[in-house]
Design a protein around this motif. Structure first.
Motif, PDB file in Angstrom:
ATOM      1  N   GLY A 263      31.102  73.989   4.393  1.00  0.00           N
ATOM      2  CA  GLY A 263      31.878  73.695   5.637  1.00  0.00           C
ATOM      3  C   GLY A 263      32.128  74.872   6.631  1.00  0.00           C
ATOM      4  O   GLY A 263      33.201  75.281   7.055  1.00  0.00           O
TER       5      GLY A 263
ATOM      6  N   THR B  94      22.561  61.385   4.313  1.00  0.00           N
ATOM      7  CA  THR B  94      21.517  61.970   3.441  1.00  0.00           C
ATOM      8  C   THR B  94      21.196  60.976   2.393  1.00  0.00           C
ATOM      9  O   THR B  94      21.840  60.242   1.824  1.00  0.00           O
ATOM     10  CB  THR B  94      21.791  63.262   2.793  1.00  0.00           C
TER      11      THR B  94
ATOM     12  N   ALA C 190      26.435  68.314   2.346  1.00  0.00           N
ATOM     13  CA  ALA C 190      26.525  68.646   3.504  1.00  0.00           C
ATOM     14  C   ALA C 190      26.558  67.252   4.562  1.00  0.00           C
ATOM     15  O   ALA C 190      27.108  67.533   5.696  1.00  0.00           O
ATOM     16  CB  ALA C 190      25.237  69.202   4.169  1.00  0.00           C
ATOM     17  N   ALA C 191      26.260  66.196   4.060  1.00  0.00           N
ATOM     18  CA  ALA C 191      26.249  64.968   4.805  1.00  0.00           C
ATOM     19  C   ALA C 191      27.432  64.190   4.852  1.00  0.00           C
ATOM     20  O   ALA C 191      28.516  64.259   4.163  1.00  0.00           O
ATOM     21  CB  ALA C 191      25.315  64.123   4.260  1.00  0.00           C
ATOM     22  N   ARG C 192      27.909  63.408   6.057  1.00  0.00           N
ATOM     23  CA  ARG C 192      28.970  62.641   6.227  1.00  0.00           C
ATOM     24  C   ARG C 192      28.905  61.574   5.457  1.00  0.00           C
ATOM     25  O   ARG C 192      30.016  60.910   4.836  1.00  0.00           O
ATOM     26  CB  ARG C 192      29.059  62.111   7.692  1.00  0.00           C
TER      27      ARG C 192
ATOM     28  N   TYR D  92      21.568  73.916   5.254  1.00  0.00           N
ATOM     29  CA  TYR D  92      22.106  72.880   4.316  1.00  0.00           C
ATOM     30  C   TYR D  92      23.440  73.306   3.494  1.00  0.00           C
ATOM     31  O   TYR D  92      24.540  72.865   3.391  1.00  0.00           O
ATOM     32  CB  TYR D  92      21.221  72.366   3.177  1.00  0.00           C
TER      33      TYR D  92
ATOM     34  N   ALA E 213      24.681  75.422  10.744  1.00  0.00           N
ATOM     35  CA  ALA E 213      24.838  74.646   9.510  1.00  0.00           C
ATOM     36  C   ALA E 213      24.181  73.290   9.890  1.00  0.00           C
ATOM     37  O   ALA E 213      24.177  72.475  11.055  1.00  0.00           O
ATOM     38  CB  ALA E 213      26.162  74.064   9.370  1.00  0.00           C
TER      39      ALA E 213
ATOM     40  N   GLY F 127      26.156  73.792   5.651  1.00  0.00           N
ATOM     41  CA  GLY F 127      26.831  72.453   6.012  1.00  0.00           C
ATOM     42  C   GLY F 127      27.656  72.033   4.930  1.00  0.00           C
ATOM     43  O   GLY F 127      28.861  71.510   4.848  1.00  0.00           O
ATOM     44  N   ALA F 128      27.016  72.340   3.416  1.00  0.00           N
ATOM     45  CA  ALA F 128      27.814  71.729   2.300  1.00  0.00           C
ATOM     46  C   ALA F 128      29.091  72.631   2.211  1.00  0.00           C
ATOM     47  O   ALA F 128      30.075  72.262   1.432  1.00  0.00           O
ATOM     48  CB  ALA F 128      26.784  72.022   1.067  1.00  0.00           C
TER      49      ALA F 128
ATOM     50  N   ASN G 187      24.713  69.130   9.306  1.00  0.00           N
ATOM     51  CA  ASN G 187      25.572  68.133   8.779  1.00  0.00           C
ATOM     52  C   ASN G 187      25.100  66.917   8.985  1.00  0.00           C
ATOM     53  O   ASN G 187      25.339  66.207   9.882  1.00  0.00           O
ATOM     54  CB  ASN G 187      26.892  68.492   8.945  1.00  0.00           C
TER      55      ASN G 187
END
Length: 274
Positions: free
Chosen positions: A117, A161, A189-191, A111, A155, A114-115, A157
């Motif tokens: 980048g 979330t 991290a999420a779109r 996570y 990662a 992912g957050a 993503n």
């Protein structure tokens, strides 16, 4: 349109068939109402991601929402197994469930990557374990500076979330406090992201130890009082231990579970106020 939405509309807009979906919360602030709304809306083919899947994921798996689970521990906390999860893995009911298992540290670092980048995270914790022999997303890597053998994990993503928090203001800034997990990292991290909250207020008053997720990081907010039940929301509700104990018997039998699902999920709806 603003950030504030009803729960039904927010799930319909943000969660799609085939999505990678993370519902995060650690013992506390688990977004159970949102998970049950995903069930009501009949989502299918989801990859469910969560550090500690408990009864809300057991319900979603048993309802046929999931094709895969990415996790680091799964169980009915303080009680025992998740029987709908076990039935899906062992017997393919109501459908086959693929699993991808990591450590807590591995999931948390995924996570964070992912957050941040970046494409992967590096940690020491997998060295000496056999998780890499059963999980393809754990790979050895050599430190280019010291030559130390380390482990890389990709990662995370999520497409969306979902978390629960104590409150938000009308602009969509979210405030949460108490026992926290990786909610902040999972949202960043999420779109897309949805936060259900106990209440929407005009002003977020300071709370010792609280964190604030700024409105720019949040796609939608829905006011869902009690939306973490049977987990607890510090300052608003206590953990319903009897619910967790009762779930063991409910989830052991397919017919009993189906009856429970129709009586307690499909026959009710919460959190639709905008």
């Amino acid at each position: 349109m603003g950030k504030v939405s009803g729960l039904t509309e927010a799930i319909a807009r943000l969660v799609h068939d085939g999505d990678v979906v993370a519902l995060e919360g650690f013992t506390h602030l688990i977004p159970v109402a949102a998970g049950q709304e995903i069930i009501r809306q009949g989502r299918r083919g989801l990859t469910l991601v969560r550090m500690t899947p408990d009864i809300v994921y057991d319900q979603m798996i048993g309802a046929g929402c999931a094709r895969k689970l990415v996790f680091s521990w799964g169980g009915n906390p303080g009680v025992g197994s998740l029987h709908r999860f076990r039935d899906a893995v062992e017997c393919g009911w109501p459908g086959a469930l693929e699993i991808e298992e990591h450590s807590h540290a591995g999931m948390a670092n995924r996570y964070v990557a992912g957050a941040s980048g970046v494409p992967f995270a590096v940690l020491r914790g997998y060295v000496g374990t056999d998780l890499a022999t059963v999980t393809d997303t754990i790979k050895p890597i050599v430190c280019p500076f010291t030559g130390e053998q380390l482990t890389a994990v990709p990662a995370l993503n999520p497409d969306v979330t979902v978390i629960h928090a104590q409150r938000a203001d009308r602009a969509g800034n979210v405030q949460l406090w108490g026992l926290l997990g990786v909610q902040k990292e999972a949202v960043l991290a999420a779109r897309r992201s949805l936060v259900t909250v106990e209440e929407i207020v005009d002003t977020l008053e300071p709370v010792p130890g609280a964190i604030v997720l700024p409105a720019w990081a949040v796609t939608a907010v829905a006011e869902v009082p009690g939306g973490a039940h049977p987990s607890y929301a510090q300052g608003y509700s206590e953990r319903d231990n009897a619910y967790y104990a009762a779930w063991d018997a409910i989830s052991r039998d397919r017919d009993t579970f189906d009856n429970w699902l129709h009586e307690n999920v499909f026959a009710s709806a919460v959190g639709n106020n905008a």
